[in-house]
Motif scaffolding. Structure first.
Motif, PDB file in Angstrom:
ATOM      1  N   GLN A   1      -4.354   9.133  -0.367  1.00  0.00           N
ATOM      2  CA  GLN A   1      -4.311  10.295  -1.255  1.00  0.00           C
ATOM      3  C   GLN A   1      -3.416  10.092  -2.478  1.00  0.00           C
ATOM      4  O   GLN A   1      -3.809  10.473  -3.594  1.00  0.00           O
ATOM      5  N   PRO A   2      -2.223   9.478  -2.338  1.00  0.00           N
ATOM      6  CA  PRO A   2      -1.431   9.216  -3.553  1.00  0.00           C
ATOM      7  C   PRO A   2      -2.137   8.273  -4.519  1.00  0.00           C
ATOM      8  O   PRO A   2      -2.018   8.426  -5.737  1.00  0.00           O
ATOM      9  N   LEU A   3      -2.898   7.303  -3.991  1.00  0.00           N
ATOM     10  CA  LEU A   3      -3.644   6.398  -4.864  1.00  0.00           C
ATOM     11  C   LEU A   3      -4.752   7.138  -5.599  1.00  0.00           C
ATOM     12  O   LEU A   3      -5.017   6.890  -6.780  1.00  0.00           O
ATOM     13  N   ALA A   4      -5.412   8.064  -4.904  1.00  0.00           N
ATOM     14  CA  ALA A   4      -6.480   8.846  -5.524  1.00  0.00           C
ATOM     15  C   ALA A   4      -5.945   9.747  -6.629  1.00  0.00           C
ATOM     16  O   ALA A   4      -6.623   9.985  -7.634  1.00  0.00           O
ATOM     17  N   ALA A   5      -4.731  10.232  -6.441  1.00  0.00           N
ATOM     18  CA  ALA A   5      -4.166  11.182  -7.396  1.00  0.00           C
ATOM     19  C   ALA A   5      -3.896  10.559  -8.760  1.00  0.00           C
ATOM     20  O   ALA A   5      -3.929  11.254  -9.784  1.00  0.00           O
ATOM     21  N   VAL A   6      -3.628   9.247  -8.782  1.00  0.00           N
ATOM     22  CA  VAL A   6      -3.255   8.597 -10.051  1.00  0.00           C
ATOM     23  C   VAL A   6      -4.151   7.387 -10.354  1.00  0.00           C
ATOM     24  O   VAL A   6      -3.852   6.600 -11.239  1.00  0.00           O
TER      25      VAL A   6
ATOM     26  N   PHE B   1       0.825  -1.200   0.000  1.00  0.00           N
ATOM     27  CA  PHE B   1       0.000   0.000   0.000  1.00  0.00           C
ATOM     28  C   PHE B   1       0.867   1.261   0.000  1.00  0.00           C
ATOM     29  O   PHE B   1       0.474   2.297  -0.534  1.00  0.00           O
ATOM     30  N   SER B   2       2.036   1.181   0.599  1.00  0.00           N
ATOM     31  CA  SER B   2       2.898   2.357   0.722  1.00  0.00           C
ATOM     32  C   SER B   2       3.802   2.576  -0.488  1.00  0.00           C
ATOM     33  O   SER B   2       4.505   3.584  -0.554  1.00  0.00           O
ATOM     34  N   SER B   3       3.763   1.663  -1.471  1.00  0.00           N
ATOM     35  CA  SER B   3       4.621   1.809  -2.655  1.00  0.00           C
ATOM     36  C   SER B   3       4.178   2.989  -3.506  1.00  0.00           C
ATOM     37  O   SER B   3       2.989   3.352  -3.533  1.00  0.00           O
ATOM     38  N   ILE B   4       5.120   3.567  -4.218  1.00  0.00           N
ATOM     39  CA  ILE B   4       4.787   4.638  -5.153  1.00  0.00           C
ATOM     40  C   ILE B   4       3.851   4.082  -6.212  1.00  0.00           C
ATOM     41  O   ILE B   4       4.086   3.017  -6.782  1.00  0.00           O
ATOM     42  N   ALA B   5       2.776   4.813  -6.486  1.00  0.00           N
ATOM     43  CA  ALA B   5       1.755   4.327  -7.409  1.00  0.00           C
ATOM     44  C   ALA B   5       1.920   4.956  -8.782  1.00  0.00           C
ATOM     45  O   ALA B   5       2.203   6.150  -8.907  1.00  0.00           O
ATOM     46  N   SER B   6       1.732   4.140  -9.811  1.00  0.00           N
ATOM     47  CA  SER B   6       1.726   4.640 -11.182  1.00  0.00           C
ATOM     48  C   SER B   6       0.292   4.931 -11.607  1.00  0.00           C
ATOM     49  O   SER B   6      -0.668   4.500 -10.975  1.00  0.00           O
ATOM     50  N   ASP B   7       0.145   5.671 -12.702  1.00  0.00           N
ATOM     51  CA  ASP B   7      -1.178   5.992 -13.214  1.00  0.00           C
ATOM     52  C   ASP B   7      -1.887   4.736 -13.720  1.00  0.00           C
ATOM     53  O   ASP B   7      -1.271   3.898 -14.394  1.00  0.00           O
ATOM     54  N   VAL B   8      -3.172   4.604 -13.393  1.00  0.00           N
ATOM     55  CA  VAL B   8      -3.997   3.541 -13.946  1.00  0.00           C
ATOM     56  C   VAL B   8      -5.317   4.144 -14.414  1.00  0.00           C
ATOM     57  O   VAL B   8      -5.705   5.232 -13.989  1.00  0.00           O
ATOM     58  N   ASP B   9      -5.994   3.419 -15.287  1.00  0.00           N
ATOM     59  CA  ASP B   9      -7.274   3.911 -15.801  1.00  0.00           C
ATOM     60  C   ASP B   9      -8.364   3.865 -14.741  1.00  0.00           C
ATOM     61  O   ASP B   9      -9.186   4.783 -14.648  1.00  0.00           O
ATOM     62  N   VAL B  10      -8.394   2.775 -13.955  1.00  0.00           N
ATOM     63  CA  VAL B  10      -9.435   2.608 -12.941  1.00  0.00           C
ATOM     64  C   VAL B  10      -8.855   1.947 -11.700  1.00  0.00           C
ATOM     65  O   VAL B  10      -7.861   1.233 -11.749  1.00  0.00           O
TER      66      VAL B  10
END
Length: 274
Positions: A200-205, A174-183
């Protein structure tokens, strides 16, 4: 249609279920005199309860914890039930036919919201809804799905399904840097609250969020997401029920109801009533 007229939703707990409101509103609209009730049935009682049903019974909706037991009891399975190992709909008759309408319910929820072309996705959680979410995302076109779960080992049981679908499955903390996804599909238990520094980082991308939970609403995660990109789990509840009704009427979840759009609107209003 046969003389079988009794239907019910089984599960444990079951008092919260909105299925009776949805189904009965549809049957009144369609003009069939069918009953639909709730019944609390636990996993250990399922086989005996199923065996006790007489020829007046048409079918069952199954919720937790009965979907795996219903899968094992079914004599025939549709593709989605076979892929997920879960049955949420049993059609009674000469043979016991098992269906999974949760997959189609998720697909329809996205489609109704205008999301029809998915390539990359993220699933939060690896519980009971995760398998249906994975298959639904594949049906929407996803070829890459990342899982984030508190127990990464729980994702392992989904790897054969992903392989069968031709989906590349990866895992991350959960704490890993997230990349952009479609959904993003959130299958976390209702009431789960992710720390804001994780959410919040997950919501951003994260693209469009489908939040499987719908009560209370908004969920803690949905409240952090851009509201134009949030789909409530009520939409899955609604559209999977529509598919169940198609099965109970026609034996096929792809066979649309007469004036279906009107029926769906009536069901939506009924399901939102307290």
């Amino acid at each position: 249609m046969s003389d079988r007229r009794h239907l019910a939703v089984w599960g444990d707990p079951i008092g919260h279920s909105r299925s009776p409101q949805l189904h009965l509103a549809a049957y009144r609209r369609i003009g069939v005199d069918w009953t639909y009730e709730r019944r609390q049935v636990g996993r250990d009682a399922f086989r005996d309860a199923l065996a006790s049903l007489d020829d007046s019974w048409r079918g069952l909706s199954l919720t937790m914890p009965l979907k795996e037991a219903a899968h094992d009891a079914a004599e025939e399975l549709d593709r989605h039930a076979a892929l997920t190992g879960a049955v949420n709909t049993l059609l009674l008759g000469e043979s016991l036919r098992g269906f999974n309408t949760d997959v189609g319910g998720i697909v329809d929820a996205f489609t109704h919201a205008g999301v029809t072309d998915v390539r990359t996705a993220r699933i939060l959680g690896a519980g009971a809804t995760a398998a249906s979410a994975l298959v639904a995302l594949s049906d929407l076109g996803a070829t890459e799905v990342e899982f984030r779960a508190r127990r990464p080992e729980a994702v392992d049981r989904l790897r054969p399904t992903a392989e069968a679908l031709g989906v590349r499955l990866t895992t991350a903390e959960f704490s890993s840097i997230a990349s952009d996804v479609d959904v993003t599909v959130a299958t976390l238990p209702s009431g789960t609250v992710l720390d804001a520094d994780l959410a919040q980082p997950l919501a951003a991308v994260g693209g469009t969020l489908f939040e499987a939970a719908y009560a209370p609403w908004p969920s803690a995660l949905a409240a952090l997401w851009p509201q134009s990109n949030v789909i409530s789990g009520f939409e899955m509840l609604l559209f999977q029920a529509v598919r169940q009704i198609r099965i109970f009427c026609f034996g096929d979840q792809r066979h649309e109801l007469p004036d279906e759009a009107v029926t769906v609107d009536i069901m939506r209003l009924a399901g939102m009533e307290d």
